[in-house]
Design a protein around this motif. Structure first.
Motif, mmCIF file in Angstrom:
data_model
loop_
_atom_site.group_PDB
_atom_site.id
_atom_site.type_symbol
_atom_site.label_atom_id
_atom_site.label_comp_id
_atom_site.label_asym_id
_atom_site.label_seq_id
_atom_site.Cartn_x
_atom_site.Cartn_y
_atom_site.Cartn_z
ATOM 1 N N GLN A 210 -1.338 6.045 34.213
ATOM 2 C CA GLN A 210 -1.044 4.644 33.929
ATOM 3 C C GLN A 210 -1.973 3.749 34.742
ATOM 4 O OE1 GLN A 210 1.238 3.835 31.542
ATOM 5 N NE2 GLN A 210 1.339 6.079 31.277
ATOM 6 N N PRO A 211 -2.279 2.538 34.247
ATOM 7 C CA PRO A 211 -3.147 1.637 35.018
ATOM 8 C C PRO A 211 -2.431 1.119 36.259
ATOM 9 C CG PRO A 211 -2.313 0.547 33.045
ATOM 10 C CD PRO A 211 -1.902 1.976 32.932
ATOM 11 N N LEU A 212 -3.149 1.065 37.371
ATOM 12 C CA LEU A 212 -2.582 0.540 38.605
ATOM 13 C C LEU A 212 -2.472 -0.980 38.544
ATOM 14 C CD1 LEU A 212 -4.420 2.521 41.461
ATOM 15 C CD2 LEU A 212 -1.989 2.639 40.877
ATOM 16 N N GLN A 213 -1.318 -1.468 38.980
ATOM 17 C CA GLN A 213 -1.149 -2.895 39.152
ATOM 18 C C GLN A 213 -1.462 -3.251 40.605
ATOM 19 O OE1 GLN A 213 -0.505 -4.756 36.405
ATOM 20 N NE2 GLN A 213 -0.542 -2.786 35.308
ATOM 21 N N SER A 214 -1.595 -4.543 40.871
ATOM 22 C CA SER A 214 -1.905 -4.988 42.219
ATOM 23 C C SER A 214 -0.832 -4.501 43.200
ATOM 24 C CB SER A 214 -1.979 -6.516 42.252
ATOM 25 O OG SER A 214 -2.226 -6.964 43.564
ATOM 26 N N GLY A 215 -1.267 -3.865 44.298
ATOM 27 C CA GLY A 215 -0.339 -3.395 45.316
ATOM 28 C C GLY A 215 0.221 -2.012 45.062
ATOM 29 N N GLN A 216 -0.148 -1.368 43.971
ATOM 30 C CA GLN A 216 0.403 -0.054 43.638
ATOM 31 C C GLN A 216 -0.527 1.078 44.079
ATOM 32 O OE1 GLN A 216 1.211 -0.236 39.347
ATOM 33 N NE2 GLN A 216 3.407 -0.353 39.820
ATOM 34 N N ILE A 217 0.068 2.264 44.227
ATOM 35 C CA ILE A 217 -0.680 3.497 44.466
ATOM 36 C C ILE A 217 -0.117 4.564 43.532
ATOM 37 C CG2 ILE A 217 -1.234 2.993 46.878
ATOM 38 C CD1 ILE A 217 1.092 4.834 47.673
ATOM 39 N N TYR A 218 -0.911 5.565 43.247
ATOM 40 C CA TYR A 218 -0.445 6.644 42.379
ATOM 41 C C TYR A 218 0.497 7.588 43.147
ATOM 42 C CZ TYR A 218 -3.665 5.403 38.636
ATOM 43 O OH TYR A 218 -4.326 4.744 37.621
ATOM 44 N N ASP A 219 1.502 8.058 42.444
ATOM 45 C CA ASP A 219 2.461 9.020 43.003
ATOM 46 C C ASP A 219 1.830 10.407 42.996
ATOM 47 O OD1 ASP A 219 4.691 10.515 43.751
ATOM 48 O OD2 ASP A 219 5.496 10.573 41.714
ATOM 49 N N SER A 220 1.539 10.941 44.172
ATOM 50 C CA SER A 220 0.980 12.294 44.277
ATOM 51 C C SER A 220 2.011 13.307 44.766
ATOM 52 C CB SER A 220 -0.220 12.293 45.230
ATOM 53 O OG SER A 220 0.190 11.939 46.543
ATOM 54 N N ASN A 221 3.072 12.830 45.418
ATOM 55 C CA ASN A 221 3.974 13.750 46.114
ATOM 56 C C ASN A 221 4.677 14.739 45.194
ATOM 57 O OD1 ASN A 221 3.396 12.717 48.624
ATOM 58 N ND2 ASN A 221 5.091 11.263 48.626
ATOM 59 N N ARG A 222 5.117 14.277 44.026
ATOM 60 C CA ARG A 222 5.816 15.208 43.121
ATOM 61 C C ARG A 222 4.892 16.320 42.654
ATOM 62 N NH1 ARG A 222 7.117 13.292 38.331
ATOM 63 N NH2 ARG A 222 5.932 11.378 38.632
ATOM 64 N N TYR A 223 3.628 15.992 42.451
ATOM 65 C CA TYR A 223 2.669 16.999 41.995
ATOM 66 C C TYR A 223 2.370 18.004 43.111
ATOM 67 C CZ TYR A 223 2.201 13.914 38.028
ATOM 68 O OH TYR A 223 2.475 13.157 36.909
ATOM 69 N N THR A 224 2.238 17.487 44.331
ATOM 70 C CA THR A 224 2.035 18.386 45.470
ATOM 71 C C THR A 224 3.225 19.314 45.640
ATOM 72 O OG1 THR A 224 0.689 16.732 46.603
ATOM 73 C CG2 THR A 224 1.620 18.505 47.942
ATOM 74 N N LEU A 225 4.429 18.745 45.662
ATOM 75 C CA LEU A 225 5.635 19.550 45.874
ATOM 76 C C LEU A 225 5.854 20.545 44.741
ATOM 77 C CD1 LEU A 225 8.075 16.891 47.331
ATOM 78 C CD2 LEU A 225 7.267 18.955 48.486
ATOM 79 N N THR A 226 5.567 20.138 43.526
ATOM 80 C CA THR A 226 5.702 21.072 42.405
ATOM 81 C C THR A 226 4.812 22.293 42.615
ATOM 82 O OG1 THR A 226 6.287 19.337 40.820
ATOM 83 C CG2 THR A 226 5.377 21.369 39.918
ATOM 84 N N VAL A 324 0.747 13.492 53.496
ATOM 85 C CA VAL A 324 0.566 14.583 54.450
ATOM 86 C C VAL A 324 1.898 14.919 55.110
ATOM 87 C CG1 VAL A 324 -0.604 15.343 56.543
ATOM 88 C CG2 VAL A 324 -1.841 13.985 54.843
ATOM 89 N N ALA A 325 2.681 13.898 55.430
ATOM 90 C CA ALA A 325 3.989 14.119 56.050
ATOM 91 C C ALA A 325 4.906 14.915 55.135
ATOM 92 C CB ALA A 325 4.627 12.788 56.406
ATOM 93 N N VAL A 326 4.801 14.694 53.834
ATOM 94 C CA VAL A 326 5.601 15.452 52.872
ATOM 95 C C VAL A 326 5.290 16.941 52.987
ATOM 96 C CG1 VAL A 326 5.865 15.956 50.408
ATOM 97 C CG2 VAL A 326 5.994 13.622 51.218
ATOM 98 N N MET A 327 4.014 17.295 52.982
ATOM 99 C CA MET A 327 3.628 18.708 53.040
ATOM 100 C C MET A 327 4.008 19.349 54.369
ATOM 101 S SD MET A 327 -0.001 19.038 51.028
ATOM 102 C CE MET A 327 -0.607 17.382 51.280
ATOM 103 N N VAL A 328 3.745 18.641 55.459
ATOM 104 C CA VAL A 328 4.043 19.207 56.770
ATOM 105 C C VAL A 328 5.550 19.406 56.934
ATOM 106 C CG1 VAL A 328 3.979 18.750 59.241
ATOM 107 C CG2 VAL A 328 1.953 18.334 57.846
ATOM 108 N N THR A 329 6.350 18.434 56.528
ATOM 109 C CA THR A 329 7.805 18.561 56.633
ATOM 110 C C THR A 329 8.314 19.680 55.739
ATOM 111 O OG1 THR A 329 7.890 16.159 56.988
ATOM 112 C CG2 THR A 329 9.970 17.280 56.577
ATOM 113 N N PHE A 330 7.718 19.826 54.573
ATOM 114 C CA PHE A 330 8.106 20.921 53.679
ATOM 115 C C PHE A 330 7.888 22.262 54.368
ATOM 116 C CE2 PHE A 330 7.112 24.156 50.544
ATOM 117 C CZ PHE A 330 8.157 24.045 49.648
#
Length: 429
Positions: A210-226, A324-330
């Motif tokens: 999806q196109p990024l709107q102002s102030g947004q970032i892409y969600d990577s965490n679900r893909y990493t955790l999957t 990074v905190a997501v992966m390390v905590t996992f």
């Protein structure tokens, strides 16, 4: 037992500055036991990465007979005399898969192939390249070349009948599949895959594609955790998607996750920020404790038992939002817990000892995981250096790294050349 009751039983428990070892002890006490009644018997080709649900007992001796470990000549070891050459007459040939030949008279040997059953009364094999031929029908064995019994595989030396070949709780790997097949079995009993539901929260997140709107970032965490969950092999991943940090949307997502899964993992919304509704919704829908862990990265976290409509519960892990905190905590808290819930008996992850290329700054009082690059030093030993900036939002640093430098709770800074523990990614990813 409620989570608060578990907390009161842990000496030194402090939710505002929780030692990583205490957090692990807490989680171990909160885990539900795997349900062996749900185990399923599956064909061997379908059980790689699954957890064995019963002890696997060998019904046969492996190998079933004494056999030759190599191509050569089988003979009676007692016919060798110290300091003397042994001369033997060749009588026949033994091939793998054939019935053993009749007993040979003294002074004779049998040509034998690798895996062939040892003929009666013969207990030693001289490799063909070490035997000296005397024409077509006799060989000589040089003095003191072998000991009696050499190059013979004994019946049951791999597995004896009645022996436990693999214990329940084994996370099945490729060699295990071959081992089960060597016992003549074509299927085995395994625990069902643990169902783990994932969701990301945060109004600043945007779904990839999806196109990024102002102030947004892409969600990577679900893909990493999957990917991390799929790597375990014994997990069924349920992706609940990206959920807006709004009470009604969160309630719906949590209700769906707890109804469909054994474990719910969230990322983001577990810090004390005023704009985060996740904490409040978690607390209403379950028995949840919020922690500040004595670790870096990954300070904010949550553990909970989310209630279902039927009175049962699903386990909740609330992880921080930084990638990074997501992966390390996992790795630090969640991975082993999931394996145990799936019925496995995980072994401690292997640590590599390496020399730090540069000095590393650290204060005692928290566990730190720094991204590192391990390589061979000039002297052939292992060395490691950090990837640079250790900010918990720098996801590219995890891609550049090939391990995590583990700096323990009481450890201070390190001088260049000091030895340090490293958790290699090859054991994890």
């Amino acid at each position: 037992m409620s989570l608060q009751e578990i907390a009161t039983r842990l000496a030194g428990y402090d939710a505002e500055d929780l030692h990583l070892d205490l957090a692990r002890d807490f989680i171990a006490q909160a885990l539900p036991a795997p349900d062996a009644s749900q185990a399923e018997r599956l064909p061997l080709r379908s059980v790689l990465g699954r957890v064995l649900a019963e002890d696997l007992i060998s019904g046969i001796d492996v190998p079933a007979h004494d056999n030759s470990a190599m191509d050569g000549y089988a003979f009676r070891g007692a016919e060798m005399q110290p300091g003397l050459t042994t001369t033997l007459r060749i009588a026949g040939l033994s091939l793998a898969g054939e019935l053993p030949a009749a007993e040979l008279p003294a002074g004779h040997c049998q040509r034998i192939m690798t895996g062939a059953v040892m003929p009666p009364c013969l207990d030693t094999v001289v490799p063909q390249e070490l035997a000296q031929h005397l024409g077509e029908h006799s060989i000589q064995i040089p003095a003191d070349l072998l000991k009696a019994g050499a190059n013979r595989r004994k019946a049951g030396e791999d597995l004896a009948q009645g022996q436990v070949a693999l214990a329940a709780g084994r996370l099945l790997k490729a060699p295990d599949i071959g081992l089960i097949a060597s016992l003549g079995q074509i299927e085995t009993l395994v625990f069902p895959r643990l169902r783990v539901a994932l969701l990301s929260t945060g109004n600043e997140l945007c779904a990839p594609g999806q196109p990024l709107q102002s102030g947004q970032i892409y969600d990577s965490n679900r893909y990493t955790l999957t990917a991390l969950l799929q790597r375990l092999g014994c997990i069924e991943v349920i992706d609940l998607g990206l959920v807006q940090d709004e009470p009604q949307a969160l309630r719906q997502a949590f209700a769906e996750g707890t109804a469909r899964a054994d474990v719910l993992i969230t990322t983001g919304g577990v810090s004390a920020g005023d704009a985060d509704h996740t904490r409040q919704v978690m607390a209403v829908m379950g028995d949840v404790l919020f922690w500040k862990l004595a670790m870096r990265p990954g300070r904010p976290a949550a553990i909970g038992q989310m209630r279902r409509a039927d009175g049962s519960s699903a386990l909740l892990f609330g992880l921080p939002g930084n990638p990074v905190a997501v992966m390390v905590t996992f790795y630090a808290l969640v991975r082993e817990a999931l394996l145990r819930m799936a019925g496995a008996r995980p072994e401690p992850l292997p640590l590599l000892r390496a020399a730090s290329v540069k000095a590393i700054r650290k204060k005692p009082g928290r566990t730190e995981y720094q991204r590192g690059i391990v390589s061979r030093a000039a002297d052939g030993g292992w060395q490691v250096e950090t990837t640079g900036d250790q900010g918990s939002g720098i996801l590219s640093s995890m891609s550049r790294a090939n391990g995590l430098i583990v700096l323990n709770h009481g450890q201070g800074g390190l001088a260049a050349g000091a030895a340090v523990d490293v958790l290699p990614f090859d054991a994890l990813m």
